[in-house]
Design a protein around this motif. Structure first.
Motif, PDB file in Angstrom:
ATOM      1  N   PHE A   1       0.835  -1.204   0.000  1.00 38.36           N
ATOM      2  CA  PHE A   1       0.000   0.000   0.000  1.00 38.36           C
ATOM      3  C   PHE A   1       0.871   1.257   0.000  1.00 38.36           C
ATOM      4  CE2 PHE A   1      -1.982   3.396   2.499  1.00 38.36           C
ATOM      5  CZ  PHE A   1      -3.092   3.673   1.716  1.00 38.36           C
ATOM      6  N   THR A   2       1.909   1.269   0.818  1.00 38.19           N
ATOM      7  CA  THR A   2       2.812   2.423   0.903  1.00 38.19           C
ATOM      8  C   THR A   2       3.537   2.635  -0.425  1.00 38.19           C
ATOM      9  OG1 THR A   2       3.099   2.027   3.272  1.00 38.19           O
ATOM     10  CG2 THR A   2       4.753   3.420   2.193  1.00 38.19           C
ATOM     11  N   LEU A   3       4.008   1.559  -1.026  1.00 37.71           N
ATOM     12  CA  LEU A   3       4.676   1.678  -2.330  1.00 37.71           C
ATOM     13  C   LEU A   3       3.730   2.277  -3.372  1.00 37.71           C
ATOM     14  CD1 LEU A   3       6.546  -1.741  -2.379  1.00 37.71           C
ATOM     15  CD2 LEU A   3       7.631   0.517  -2.390  1.00 37.71           C
ATOM     16  N   TYR A   4       2.483   1.859  -3.357  1.00 33.12           N
ATOM     17  CA  TYR A   4       1.515   2.362  -4.322  1.00 33.12           C
ATOM     18  C   TYR A   4       1.131   3.820  -4.021  1.00 33.12           C
ATOM     19  CZ  TYR A   4      -2.728   2.954  -7.014  1.00 33.12           C
ATOM     20  OH  TYR A   4      -3.669   3.447  -7.876  1.00 33.12           O
ATOM     21  N   LYS A   5       0.798   4.091  -2.782  1.00 32.93           N
ATOM     22  CA  LYS A   5       0.305   5.421  -2.401  1.00 32.93           C
ATOM     23  C   LYS A   5       1.349   6.512  -2.606  1.00 32.93           C
ATOM     24  CE  LYS A   5      -2.290   7.975   0.876  1.00 32.93           C
ATOM     25  NZ  LYS A   5      -3.148   8.820   0.122  1.00 32.93           N
ATOM     26  N   PHE A   6       2.606   6.217  -2.329  1.00 33.40           N
ATOM     27  CA  PHE A   6       3.648   7.239  -2.383  1.00 33.40           C
ATOM     28  C   PHE A   6       4.590   7.043  -3.572  1.00 33.40           C
ATOM     29  CE2 PHE A   6       2.334   6.837   2.067  1.00 33.40           C
ATOM     30  CZ  PHE A   6       1.848   8.121   2.259  1.00 33.40           C
ATOM     31  N   ARG A   7       4.093   6.380  -4.618  1.00 31.40           N
ATOM     32  CA  ARG A   7       4.924   6.113  -5.791  1.00 31.40           C
ATOM     33  C   ARG A   7       5.392   7.388  -6.487  1.00 31.40           C
ATOM     34  NH1 ARG A   7      -0.230   5.331  -6.897  1.00 31.40           N
ATOM     35  NH2 ARG A   7      -1.156   6.122  -8.819  1.00 31.40           N
ATOM     36  N   SER A   8       4.621   8.459  -6.391  1.00 28.68           N
ATOM     37  CA  SER A   8       4.976   9.719  -7.051  1.00 28.68           C
ATOM     38  C   SER A   8       5.610  10.723  -6.098  1.00 28.68           C
ATOM     39  CB  SER A   8       3.730  10.345  -7.677  1.00 28.68           C
ATOM     40  OG  SER A   8       3.160   9.468  -8.608  1.00 28.68           O
ATOM     41  N   SER A   9       5.668  10.389  -4.826  1.00 29.22           N
ATOM     42  CA  SER A   9       6.220  11.309  -3.824  1.00 29.22           C
ATOM     43  C   SER A   9       7.733  11.243  -3.810  1.00 29.22           C
ATOM     44  CB  SER A   9       5.699  10.954  -2.431  1.00 29.22           C
ATOM     45  OG  SER A   9       4.305  10.984  -2.404  1.00 29.22           O
ATOM     46  N   ALA A  10       8.328  12.287  -3.257  1.00 28.64           N
ATOM     47  CA  ALA A  10       9.780  12.318  -3.116  1.00 28.64           C
ATOM     48  C   ALA A  10      10.239  11.310  -2.060  1.00 28.64           C
ATOM     49  CB  ALA A  10      10.250  13.712  -2.744  1.00 28.64           C
ATOM     50  N   ALA A  11       9.392  11.086  -1.077  1.00 27.16           N
ATOM     51  CA  ALA A  11       9.742  10.145  -0.009  1.00 27.16           C
ATOM     52  C   ALA A  11       8.479   9.660   0.683  1.00 27.16           C
ATOM     53  CB  ALA A  11      10.669  10.812   1.001  1.00 27.16           C
ATOM     54  N   VAL A  12       8.625   8.569   1.394  1.00 25.39           N
ATOM     55  CA  VAL A  12       7.547   8.058   2.236  1.00 25.39           C
ATOM     56  C   VAL A  12       7.518   8.950   3.478  1.00 25.39           C
ATOM     57  CG1 VAL A  12       6.783   6.081   3.604  1.00 25.39           C
ATOM     58  CG2 VAL A  12       7.852   5.709   1.376  1.00 25.39           C
ATOM     59  N   PRO A  13       6.343   9.395   3.906  1.00 21.90           N
ATOM     60  CA  PRO A  13       6.285  10.218   5.118  1.00 21.90           C
ATOM     61  C   PRO A  13       6.949   9.512   6.297  1.00 21.90           C
ATOM     62  CG  PRO A  13       4.153  10.183   4.027  1.00 21.90           C
ATOM     63  CD  PRO A  13       5.023   9.185   3.315  1.00 21.90           C
ATOM     64  N   PRO A  14       7.684  10.256   7.110  1.00 19.21           N
ATOM     65  CA  PRO A  14       8.412   9.640   8.235  1.00 19.21           C
ATOM     66  C   PRO A  14       7.534   8.816   9.170  1.00 19.21           C
ATOM     67  CG  PRO A  14       9.112  11.908   7.936  1.00 19.21           C
ATOM     68  CD  PRO A  14       7.954  11.691   7.004  1.00 19.21           C
ATOM     69  N   ARG A  15       6.300   9.249   9.407  1.00 22.60           N
ATOM     70  CA  ARG A  15       5.433   8.483  10.308  1.00 22.60           C
ATOM     71  C   ARG A  15       5.068   7.130   9.707  1.00 22.60           C
ATOM     72  NH1 ARG A  15       1.257  12.928  12.468  1.00 22.60           N
ATOM     73  NH2 ARG A  15      -0.152  11.149  12.373  1.00 22.60           N
ATOM     74  N   ALA A  16       4.820   7.096   8.397  1.00 22.76           N
ATOM     75  CA  ALA A  16       4.512   5.821   7.739  1.00 22.76           C
ATOM     76  C   ALA A  16       5.731   4.912   7.757  1.00 22.76           C
ATOM     77  CB  ALA A  16       4.046   6.059   6.310  1.00 22.76           C
ATOM     78  N   SER A  17       6.880   5.498   7.496  1.00 20.02           N
ATOM     79  CA  SER A  17       8.126   4.724   7.504  1.00 20.02           C
ATOM     80  C   SER A  17       8.423   4.186   8.909  1.00 20.02           C
ATOM     81  CB  SER A  17       9.267   5.611   7.003  1.00 20.02           C
ATOM     82  OG  SER A  17      10.399   4.851   6.739  1.00 20.02           O
TER      83      SER A  17
END
Length: 175
Positions: free
Chosen positions: A100-116
């Motif tokens: 889910f994280t890979l899909y949701k943040f595929r266009s973002s510069a980074a995964v949000p720190p809280r999710a990570s």
């Protein structure tokens, strides 16, 4: 010829030993602020979740085979089985959350720190559960894993043991 117990034993090392790799990669990605390394670790979490499926599925046939063997404790098998249910579903939840994280943040510069951070916490928890489950599984055939250390062996740890004439541990601090 391999039986289900053998297949299960061969496969179970993958999610137990190898799972430390993506955890270390995720920690390294945090330190280096490396998005590619972070993505690699999340992809590996998904892969390990998939690799855990055959380990889990071979557990039941392996337990049925082991129950027929003399000297095998049904209680120990049951404890391992219960732990494996919990560890398996935690691993699968990590795989789904990572996907889910890979899909949701595929266009973002980074995964949000809280999710990570949540992924790391779940991964470390999962790793602990996998180790715990493997330890319980090891006790099915290896009762010495959970055995207490006999007093005569404890002497070797803290002093001289007559069966080891040259084994002496000094308690003196050197300055």
């Amino acid at each position: 010829m391999m039986n289900w117990t053998h297949v299960h034993l061969v496969l179970n090392h993958i999610p137990v030993i190898g799972f430390a790799v993506p955890i270390v990669l995720l920690l390294t990605a945090w330190v280096r602020k490396d998005r590619k390394l972070e993505w690699l670790s999340l992809q590996m979490f998904v892969v390990f979740a998939l690799l855990t499926i055959p380990v889990y599925l071979t557990g039941s046939p392996a337990s049925h085979h082991m129950r027929e063997m003399p000297g095998i404790s049904q209680e120990v098998i049951h404890r391992h089985s219960n732990a494996s249910d919990f560890a398996f579903w935690t691993m699968e939840a990590l795989g789904v959350f990572s996907l889910f994280t890979l899909y949701k943040f595929r266009s973002s510069a980074a995964v949000p720190p809280r999710a990570s951070a949540a992924l790391l916490a779940l991964a470390v928890t999962t790793f602990g559960l996998m180790i715990w489950t493997a330890n319980l599984g090891g006790k099915i055939r290896h009762p010495e894993i959970g055995a207490a250390i006999p007093p005569e062996q404890m002497r070797f740890v803290v002093g001289r043991n007559p069966s080891w004439p040259n084994a002496k541990i000094s308690h003196r601090a050197t300055s």
